[in-house]
Design a protein around this motif. Structure first.
Motif, PDB file in Angstrom:
ATOM      1  N   MET A  31       0.790  -1.217   0.000  1.00 14.50           N
ATOM      2  CA  MET A  31       0.000   0.000   0.000  1.00 14.50           C
ATOM      3  C   MET A  31       0.829   1.277   0.000  1.00 14.50           C
ATOM      4  O   MET A  31       0.337   2.330  -0.376  1.00 14.50           O
ATOM      5  N   SER A  32       2.067   1.214   0.482  1.00  8.15           N
ATOM      6  CA  SER A  32       2.876   2.437   0.558  1.00  8.15           C
ATOM      7  C   SER A  32       4.353   2.094   0.480  1.00  8.15           C
ATOM      8  O   SER A  32       4.756   0.941   0.684  1.00  8.15           O
ATOM      9  N   GLU A  33       5.145   3.120   0.206  1.00  5.08           N
ATOM     10  CA  GLU A  33       6.590   2.965   0.140  1.00  5.08           C
ATOM     11  C   GLU A  33       7.147   2.532   1.487  1.00  5.08           C
ATOM     12  O   GLU A  33       8.087   1.723   1.562  1.00  5.08           O
ATOM     13  N   ARG A  34       6.575   3.037   2.550  1.00  3.24           N
ATOM     14  CA  ARG A  34       7.051   2.707   3.891  1.00  3.24           C
ATOM     15  C   ARG A  34       6.811   1.234   4.203  1.00  3.24           C
ATOM     16  O   ARG A  34       7.576   0.606   4.941  1.00  3.24           O
ATOM     17  N   GLN A  35       5.751   0.675   3.643  1.00  4.87           N
ATOM     18  CA  GLN A  35       5.477  -0.736   3.858  1.00  4.87           C
ATOM     19  C   GLN A  35       6.528  -1.599   3.161  1.00  4.87           C
ATOM     20  O   GLN A  35       6.946  -2.634   3.687  1.00  4.87           O
ATOM     21  N   VAL A  36       6.960  -1.163   1.981  1.00  2.00           N
ATOM     22  CA  VAL A  36       8.031  -1.868   1.271  1.00  2.00           C
ATOM     23  C   VAL A  36       9.315  -1.834   2.103  1.00  2.00           C
ATOM     24  O   VAL A  36       9.989  -2.854   2.296  1.00  2.00           O
ATOM     25  N   ASN A  52       6.161  -4.333  -9.146  1.00  2.00           N
ATOM     26  CA  ASN A  52       6.300  -3.638 -10.422  1.00  2.00           C
ATOM     27  C   ASN A  52       5.003  -3.581 -11.219  1.00  2.00           C
ATOM     28  O   ASN A  52       4.789  -2.633 -11.985  1.00  2.00           O
ATOM     29  N   CYS A  53       4.158  -4.565 -11.050  1.00  2.00           N
ATOM     30  CA  CYS A  53       2.928  -4.599 -11.859  1.00  2.00           C
ATOM     31  C   CYS A  53       1.653  -4.563 -11.019  1.00  2.00           C
ATOM     32  O   CYS A  53       0.570  -4.856 -11.527  1.00  2.00           O
ATOM     33  N   SER A  76      -0.083   2.004  -8.020  1.00  2.00           N
ATOM     34  CA  SER A  76       0.802   2.331  -9.148  1.00  2.00           C
ATOM     35  C   SER A  76       1.914   3.279  -8.711  1.00  2.00           C
ATOM     36  O   SER A  76       3.055   3.175  -9.186  1.00  2.00           O
ATOM     37  N   ARG A  77       1.595   4.198  -7.819  1.00  2.00           N
ATOM     38  CA  ARG A  77       2.607   5.129  -7.311  1.00  2.00           C
ATOM     39  C   ARG A  77       3.729   4.382  -6.592  1.00  2.00           C
ATOM     40  O   ARG A  77       4.914   4.673  -6.782  1.00  2.00           O
ATOM     41  N   VAL A  78       3.351   3.412  -5.777  1.00  4.73           N
ATOM     42  CA  VAL A  78       4.353   2.602  -5.071  1.00  4.73           C
ATOM     43  C   VAL A  78       5.205   1.824  -6.080  1.00  4.73           C
ATOM     44  O   VAL A  78       6.431   1.713  -5.921  1.00  4.73           O
ATOM     45  N   ALA A  79       4.567   1.315  -7.126  1.00  7.87           N
ATOM     46  CA  ALA A  79       5.306   0.571  -8.152  1.00  7.87           C
ATOM     47  C   ALA A  79       6.319   1.471  -8.859  1.00  7.87           C
ATOM     48  O   ALA A  79       7.474   1.070  -9.087  1.00  7.87           O
ATOM     49  N   ARG A  80       5.915   2.698  -9.210  1.00 11.24           N
ATOM     50  CA  ARG A  80       6.840   3.629  -9.873  1.00 11.24           C
ATOM     51  C   ARG A  80       8.003   3.985  -8.956  1.00 11.24           C
ATOM     52  O   ARG A  80       9.160   4.025  -9.379  1.00 11.24           O
ATOM     53  N   TRP A  81       7.691   4.245  -7.705  1.00 15.70           N
ATOM     54  CA  TRP A  81       8.741   4.567  -6.731  1.00 15.70           C
ATOM     55  C   TRP A  81       9.741   3.426  -6.621  1.00 15.70           C
ATOM     56  O   TRP A  81      10.952   3.654  -6.584  1.00 15.70           O
ATOM     57  N   PHE A  82       9.241   2.192  -6.583  1.00 10.07           N
ATOM     58  CA  PHE A  82      10.114   1.028  -6.455  1.00 10.07           C
ATOM     59  C   PHE A  82      11.002   0.876  -7.689  1.00 10.07           C
ATOM     60  O   PHE A  82      12.213   0.621  -7.570  1.00 10.07           O
ATOM     61  N   ARG A  83      10.434   1.051  -8.884  1.00 11.39           N
ATOM     62  CA  ARG A  83      11.221   0.922 -10.116  1.00 11.39           C
ATOM     63  C   ARG A  83      12.306   1.983 -10.178  1.00 11.39           C
ATOM     64  O   ARG A  83      13.458   1.695 -10.524  1.00 11.39           O
ATOM     65  N   GLU A  84      11.953   3.228  -9.854  1.00  7.82           N
ATOM     66  CA  GLU A  84      12.930   4.315  -9.898  1.00  7.82           C
ATOM     67  C   GLU A  84      14.043   4.088  -8.883  1.00  7.82           C
ATOM     68  O   GLU A  84      15.227   4.334  -9.166  1.00  7.82           O
TER      69      GLU A  84
END
Length: 500
Positions: free
Chosen positions: A295-300, A321-322, A486-494
């Motif tokens: 759900m969020s970058e912090r969760q990752v 990613n997807c 999708s925002r979390v996915a983009r952050w992870f890819r970048e």
């Protein structure tokens, strides 16, 4: 270092006030009045035939009054006037030493943890903390007598709270006085009968009609019956239909486990924890679906920190990613199967087996296995809309660290982590109360018919204290949910590209 002063003698019948309900309970007990470690009853049992016990039951039959201590090493009753600081209480923050604060009472809940109706894990999440609002949210007022029995002292000074939390507590007190928390037996009886009618119509179409159009409509009705019956089971387990928690659990288990195939025992522990620590990273079991949905970058980052090499498993990285694209297909096609697997437990095994036996017997009456599989898939997709409904209330909202939850306070935390769905008259019924998720999280014991009445009061309170009240149309919230993933996915890819 924090050893409590001990009384000179264990409590005896001559030192117990018979006018006090807990005193009456003790006087009905064994002559020795044994006490467990810390001066609290080490084990409680209900006295058979005492109907007063039913008024004080918790969520799974825990009884506050009408119970007595029956074993444990002799001890002495601690002084309830002992004064502690918040710092002293906060040091007792483990399952082996679990102290909590409620209405400025200091309570040693360690001996009660194994018996806690919501599970020991839920109680451990609040060890060393103030549980005033969480306790009030999940318990009927008589349960405070049980809390009083576990009290070991009080805080050295009153807890300071924000103006919005004080106003929220006043609203809650007003709702209790006005009778809003009375169970709605008639309403839910009607809903159960209506959902049963959907299922009966589906069975008629399966057995009485020999056309695939009839099978398709029957599959839709069967899925609708499951979706609506699970929403009723949810409310029943929240004690919205009947106050007797043992009866509520039996009804909820029949509706949710036998008819719909979702384990009630698992739901009880998982869902109560979700309510108490909504969207709290590493604590809310319903926040995301790790390692598939984040759900969020912090969760990752929290998941990475839990791995020995500090990195996500390969497949988890692929899933992130997807996830913006796979979210809806996963919910609609695999959400039902996932819940079957998650909720399977020994406690619910006979009812789960019963569910699959009657379902298999029904589908085996269809002319071909192609028809049976088709009906099963259609009904499960219809039911799986429920997963989408549940997720959009939280997935697009803020996530918290536990210290941030404590700092925000109960009212602000629940409003920040939850959203309502705007509905019209023609589809309001379909959401089964989930359209008022904010109010449901603030008042879990509130029956569904009262949520619409309370919503304007909560909204006005939010306006008065400049607290954001999240609500939106179903499709808008769904798009926001997918955008957050999708925002979390983009952050992870970048981030991964930068590391390379």
């Amino acid at each position: 270092p924090l050893r409590r002063p001990l009384a000179a003698h264990p409590p005896t019948s001559s030192t117990i006030d018979p006018g006090n309900s807990w005193g009456r309970a003790l006087l009905r007990g064994s002559p020795g009045l044994p006490w467990g470690p810390g001066g609290t009853p080490s084990r409680m049992v209900k006295r058979q035939g005492d109907r007063r016990c039913d008024d004080l039951r918790g969520h799974d039959g825990a009884v506050a009054a009408g119970e007595v201590a029956v074993d444990g090493s002799p001890d002495v009753q601690p002084s309830k006037e002992r004064v502690y600081t918040k710092e002293e209480v906060s040091q007792h923050n483990t399952p082996s030493s679990c102290w909590v604060v409620c209405d400025d009472m200091v309570v040693d809940a360690t001996s009660w943890m194994p018996q806690h109706p919501g599970g020991s894990k839920l109680l451990a999440n609040f060890a060393g903390q103030d549980i005033t609002d969480e306790f009030a949210a999940f318990h009927f007022p008589p349960a405070y007598k049980m809390l009083k029995a576990l009290q070991i002292g009080r805080l050295d000074k009153p807890t300071e709270i924000s103006d919005d939390l004080r106003a929220f507590r006043e609203l809650r007190k007003s709702l209790w006085k006005r009778g809003y928390f009375r169970p709605a037996l008639g309403y839910y009886t009607f809903k159960i009968a209506l959902n049963g009618l959907y299922m009966a119509m589906a069975i008629y179409l399966f057995l009485g009609q020999q056309s695939r159009w009839g099978f398709l409509v029957g599959g839709l009705l069967l899925g609708l019956s499951w979706q609506q019956q699970l929403l009723v089971a949810h409310d029943v387990l929240h004690l919205s239909m009947v106050k007797d928690s043992k009866l509520a659990f039996r009804i909820g288990r029949f509706l949710g486990t036998f008819l719909c195939g979702i384990g009630a025992a698992w739901w009880k522990f998982d869902h109560y924890t979700h309510h108490a620590v909504t969207n709290v990273i590493s604590k809310d079991p319903s926040a995301g679906a790790l390692p598939v949905l984040y759900m969020s970058e912090r969760q990752v980052e929290a998941h990475e920190a839990s791995e020995t090499d500090g990195r996500l498993p390969f497949l988890a990285g692929v899933a992130i990613n997807c996830q913006g694209y796979t979210y809806l297909p996963l919910c609609l096609l695999f959400g039902r199967i996932n819940l079957h697997l998650l909720s399977a437990s020994w406690q619910d095994l006979p009812y789960m087996l019963g569910h699959f036996i009657w379902l298999f017997a029904l589908l085996s009456q269809l002319p071909t296995w192609f028809d049976a599989i088709g009906v099963y898939l259609v009904s499960n997709v219809v039911l799986s809309i429920l997963h989408v409904q549940l997720n959009l209330n939280h997935y697009r909202n803020e996530m918290f660290l536990d210290e941030e939850r404590v700092k925000a306070g109960f009212f602000r935390h629940q409003l920040a982590s939850t959203a309502n769905v705007k509905t019209s008259w023609w589809h309001d019924w379909f959401h089964g109360g989930l359209q008022y998720q904010v109010e449901h999280h603030l008042f879990p014991l509130l029956a569904r018919p009262h949520l619409a009445e309370v919503a304007p009061m909560v909204k006005q309170l939010a306006v008065d204290y400049s607290v954001t009240y999240h609500e939106g149309e179903f499709m808008d919230l769904q798009l926001e949910c997918m955008a957050a993933l999708s925002r979390v996915a983009r952050w992870f890819r970048e981030r991964e590209r930068k590391l390379v």
